[in-house]
Design an enzyme around this catalytic site. Structure first.
Site, PDB file in Angstrom:
ATOM      1  N   SER A 131       0.871  -1.454  -0.127  1.00  0.00           N
ATOM      2  CA  SER A 131       0.014  -0.007  -0.035  1.00  0.00           C
ATOM      3  C   SER A 131       0.820   1.217   0.058  1.00  0.00           C
ATOM      4  O   SER A 131       2.089   1.181   0.337  1.00  0.00           O
ATOM      5  CB  SER A 131      -0.687  -0.041   1.263  1.00  0.00           C
ATOM      6  OG  SER A 131      -1.515   0.974   1.188  1.00  0.00           O
ATOM      7  N   TYR A 144      -3.173  -0.736  10.320  1.00  0.00           N
ATOM      8  CA  TYR A 144      -3.089  -1.099   8.972  1.00  0.00           C
ATOM      9  C   TYR A 144      -1.462  -0.649   8.392  1.00  0.00           C
ATOM     10  O   TYR A 144      -0.894  -1.302   7.786  1.00  0.00           O
ATOM     11  CB  TYR A 144      -4.076  -0.479   8.018  1.00  0.00           C
ATOM     12  CG  TYR A 144      -4.195  -0.823   6.509  1.00  0.00           C
ATOM     13  CD1 TYR A 144      -4.546  -1.977   6.128  1.00  0.00           C
ATOM     14  CD2 TYR A 144      -3.635   0.154   5.641  1.00  0.00           C
ATOM     15  CE1 TYR A 144      -4.355  -2.300   4.857  1.00  0.00           C
ATOM     16  CE2 TYR A 144      -3.464  -0.383   4.217  1.00  0.00           C
ATOM     17  CZ  TYR A 144      -4.048  -1.430   3.903  1.00  0.00           C
ATOM     18  OH  TYR A 144      -4.029  -1.628   2.461  1.00  0.00           O
TER      19      TYR A 144
END
Ligand SMILES: NC(=O)c1ccc[n+]([C@@H]2O[C@H](COP(=O)([O-])OP(=O)(O)OC[C@H]3O[C@@H](n4cnc5c(N)ncnc54)[C@H](OP(=O)(O)O)[C@@H]3O)[C@@H](O)[C@H]2O)c1
Length: 232
Positions: A131, A144
């Site tokens: 990401s 996350y």
């Protein structure tokens, strides 16, 4: 490699979102076989794939799958979760632990189990879906962000071990993609098919890091700058 009719691919979390887009694009590109791994294989709707059951946090299931799928040459570690998590939440440690189980340790478990398979087939590719968040920090995103930063370090360490053994190890970084994971986010989002097309083309070219969009490129560039003032 990915257009090669000898290529057999395992995609984790392949029943929906980006994983389903990877699976169908790989079929379209002519991969010999695509194993679409999902916790509930009955939810895999993509035609032309072979659904297989896999919860990446279940070590026994991961080991058993690697025993059975001895023809795999490409692994796409896509399965992932996002949970809101803040230092001010009473359960922050539990939430971080939970997210790490999937995003970090699940990726490691699948990678470790399939390493002998890839080496036995003369090499291959491990692609980890990370990401822009691998380099970003923001309120409410500890779990996350930590998981994707740690998974980037994992990817780099796996490359250090497997790069000399004919295994290409690639990290894929993107900002917001239009999947269930970002359903509550109203802003502009990338189309999963567009992300997958850029990623697969880059992997086929042998690239080891794929920065899909401006957000990823900016996040990586900013990580090299001095730490910004905290306002304290
Ligand atoms: N969406 C974004 O903006 C974005 C941006 C950058 C990177 N990513 C990354 O892209 C990847 C795919 O995310 P997505 O956007 O497609 O999210 P999604 O639509 O929520 O799909 C997540 C997928 O992961 C699977 N999964 C979750 N936990 C699993 C486990 N323990 N074992 C096996 N499969 C599991 C889910 O299966 P179930 O159906 O069983 O839950 C589902 O197939 C993730 O790694 C995510 O972090 C997403």
């Amino acid at each position: 490699m990915l257009e090669d009719r000898e290529t057999t691919v395992l995609v984790t979390g392949a029943n929906r979102g980006l994983g389903a887009a990877f699976a169908s694009a790989l079929v379209r590109r002519g991969a010999r076989k695509v194993y679409a791994a999902a916790r509930e294989p009955g939810t895999v709707r993509t035609s032309g794939v072979t659904p297989v059951e896999l919860d990446v946090t279940d070590r026994a299931q991961v080991a058993d799958l690697a025993e059975r799928l001895s023809d795999v040459t490409v692994v796409i570690n896509n399965a992932g979760i996002h949970r809101r998590s803040s230092l001010f939440d009473a359960d922050v440690v539990d939430v971080v632990e939970d997210v790490l189980q999937t995003n970090l340790l699940g990726t490691l478990a699948v990678t470790a189990a399939f390493t002998p398979v890839l080496l036995g087939n003369g090499g291959g590719v491990i692609a980890n879906v990370l990401s822009a968040g691998s380099w970003l920090a923001g309120p409410g995103n500890i779990a996350y962000a930590v998981s994707k930063a740690a998974a980037l370090s994992l990817t780099n360490n796996v490359r250090a071990e497997l790069g000399p053994r004919r295994v290409q190890v690639t990290s894929i970084h993107a900002g917001f993609i239009d999947t269930d994971m970002t359903a509550a986010f109203p802003g502009p989002k990338l189309a999963p098919d567009e992300v997958v097309d850029i990623a697969l083309t880059a992997i086929a070219r042998g690239e080891q890091e794929v920065l899909i969009d401006e957000m990823s490129r900016n996040a990586k560039a900013a990580s090299a700058l001095p730490v910004p003032p905290s306002g304290v």
